[in-house]
Design a protein around this motif. Structure first.
Motif, short mmCIF file in Angstrom:
data_model
loop_
_atom_site.label_atom_id
_atom_site.label_comp_id
_atom_site.label_asym_id
_atom_site.label_seq_id
_atom_site.Cartn_x
_atom_site.Cartn_y
_atom_site.Cartn_z
N PHE A 404 9.76 1.55 -8.52
CA PHE A 404 8.43 2.16 -8.47
C PHE A 404 7.87 1.94 -7.07
O PHE A 404 8.31 1.06 -6.32
CB PHE A 404 7.50 1.58 -9.54
N ARG A 405 6.90 2.74 -6.70
CA ARG A 405 6.33 2.70 -5.36
C ARG A 405 4.82 2.51 -5.43
O ARG A 405 4.15 3.06 -6.30
CB ARG A 405 6.66 4.00 -4.62
N ASP A 406 4.31 1.71 -4.50
CA ASP A 406 2.87 1.50 -4.46
C ASP A 406 2.44 1.24 -3.02
O ASP A 406 3.27 0.98 -2.14
CB ASP A 406 2.47 0.32 -5.35
N SER A 407 1.13 1.28 -2.79
CA SER A 407 0.59 1.13 -1.45
C SER A 407 -0.18 -0.19 -1.33
O SER A 407 -0.89 -0.59 -2.27
CB SER A 407 -0.36 2.30 -1.13
N PHE A 408 -0.04 -0.83 -0.18
CA PHE A 408 -0.79 -2.03 0.15
C PHE A 408 -1.63 -1.68 1.38
O PHE A 408 -1.12 -1.61 2.49
CB PHE A 408 0.15 -3.20 0.43
N GLN A 409 -2.92 -1.46 1.16
CA GLN A 409 -3.77 -0.92 2.21
C GLN A 409 -4.02 -1.91 3.34
O GLN A 409 -4.14 -1.53 4.51
CB GLN A 409 -5.09 -0.46 1.61
N HIS A 410 -4.12 -3.20 2.99
CA HIS A 410 -4.41 -4.22 3.99
C HIS A 410 -3.50 -5.42 3.78
O HIS A 410 -2.84 -5.55 2.74
CB HIS A 410 -5.87 -4.67 3.89
N GLU A 411 -3.48 -6.33 4.75
CA GLU A 411 -2.64 -7.52 4.61
C GLU A 411 -3.11 -8.39 3.45
O GLU A 411 -2.32 -9.14 2.88
CB GLU A 411 -2.60 -8.33 5.92
#
Length: 421
Positions: A404-411
């Motif tokens: 599955f794929r997801d986004s990490f907007q910030h550290e």
């Protein structure tokens, strides 16, 4: 690159032999857990607390319990206890002499320290632990520091666990390794180190100097990942004697600088949450909040209480952030109190994998080498779920061919995933 959490105790012992002056005890062979994966070495989870009569009787051995500590607080009435409980605080270190143990006993709150007045005695149910001292490594020469801790340790009442906090010196290479290892291993049943990465000047120093046991690069120094790497380094020290104890993490709820000349900024609410969760991902068994702001425009000796009594207090957003992440931890305590599984979903994503009650749980943040962006994560064999629930975010992600794929907007962004086995 694998973190120390993904290395079996046997492999870690071999690693330590190459660099430590104190011999490593014979290591325990890895065990196989759910999904046929090796289990990450741990101190035993809730079972650990059964060896201490007071903590055992108080329920610290229950899977639903996770210690979250306020460092130096003040309580004078029930409203203040209620406010702290709403924040997710369940334990105190440091209280004024007027503090009565009944406020703890009646509210399932706990005390780590000495008998601060005559309301504390061997029968006080809320008195579970004893703090030997704070930052002894930074205030004494090693031999004198060990003598000091030994003397205090000999006076601890029966049934209490022993806790000490050290400076980051014990995780650096300037101090003799054997001295650091003895501090971490010889006196305590629970140990922590304080290093306030977001708010101390170290990360911005020019020239930058890092002598950390687990290297901290300057470009990722002022990030949540540094708190997790602190846990990795502390685990290295703790492993040397072949025994493990719970490791707790200090996080500033405002700032770690104690001088106006070194103040730059306060931790932001999102950074606070990220620092806490990265510590948990790296196997922190408790969180301790540095509850003072000693420099800058928002100073105070009790940040949590100031947020309660002062309308518009300048740190109220940080306090609310602590409430959010603390209560997320409490909701997941029965998951966090299981033994983690060694599995890398993606080398650019820092993850912790656990299995509980028919579900796999993945706690994820970006690794130090990658501050943000999209990432694809590969689940281990044996997971049948076709969707991943993202807890606390009201969304789901499809699973395709085990990924599955997801986004990490910030550290500091973190996600907690739940998927059916």
């Amino acid at each position: 690159m694998k973190t120390l959490r993904e290395i079996t105790l046997a492999a870690l012992a071999a690693l330590l032999l190459a660099g430590c002056t104190v011999p490593v005890a014979e290591s325990v062979p890895p065990t196989i857990g759910p999904l046929g994966l090796e289990q990450v070495p741990w101190e035993g989870g809730p079972e650990y607390w059964k060896q201490f009569a007071k903590a055992d009787a108080a329920g610290w051995d229950e899977p639903e319990f996770f210690p979250i500590v306020a460092w130096y607080n003040g309580v004078s009435n029930q409203e203040e206890i209620d406010f702290d409980k709403e924040l997710g605080i369940n334990t105190y270190i440091g209280m004024p002499a007027t503090f009565e143990s009944s406020w703890l006993n009646d509210n399932d709150m706990y005390w780590i320290g000495g008998a601060i007045n005559d309301t504390f005695n061997e029968k006080t149910p809320s008195w579970v632990g004893y703090i030997l001292d704070d930052e002894v490594d930074g205030r004494f020469e090693p031999e004198a520091g060990r003598k000091h801790l030994s003397e205090i340790s000999s006076e601890v009442p029966d049934g209490l666990f022993k806790y000490a906090n050290y400076t980051y010196m014990v995780l650096e290479n300037d101090l003799k390794a054997s001295d650091s290892e003895q501090y971490v291993n010889d006196f305590t049943d629970v140990v922590s180190v304080d290093k306030y990465w977001y708010t101390i000047p170290h990360c911005s120093a020019e020239p930058y100097r890092d002598v950390s046991l687990v290297p901290i690069k300057q470009e990722s120094c002022r990030s949540a990942s540094s708190y997790g790497q602190t846990m990795d380094a502390l685990r290295q020290r703790d492993t040397v004697d072949g025994k493990l104890q719970p490791l707790w993490q200090f996080v500033e709820n405002m700032g770690g600088s104690d001088k106006e000349s070194t103040f730059s900024e306060y931790i932001t609410p999102n950074q606070l949450r990220g620092a806490v969760m990265n510590s948990v991902i790296h196997e922190a068994r408790g969180i301790v909040y540095f509850n003072q702001a000693l420099s800058g425009p928002c100073q105070g000796g009790n940040v949590f209480r100031m947020a309660q009594v002062h309308v518009g207090y300048c740190g109220e957003e940080q306090v609310d952030a602590a409430r959010i992440v603390n209560n997320q931890i409490h909701q997941l305590a029965s998951v966090l109190n299981t033994q983690s599984l060694a599995f890398e979903l993606n080398p650019e994503v820092d993850t912790m994998l656990k299995v509980h009650d028919g579900y796999a749980y993945v706690f994820a943040m970006t690794a130090p080498e990658k501050s943000s962006g999209d990432s694809e994560m590969k689940l281990p064999e044996g997971i049948s779920g076709t969707t991943v629930e993202v807890l606390f975010e009201d969304r789901k992600i499809p699973v395709n061919n085990g990924t599955f794929r997801d986004s990490f907007q910030h550290e500091y962004t973190y996600h907690v995933y739940k998927v059916k086995l």
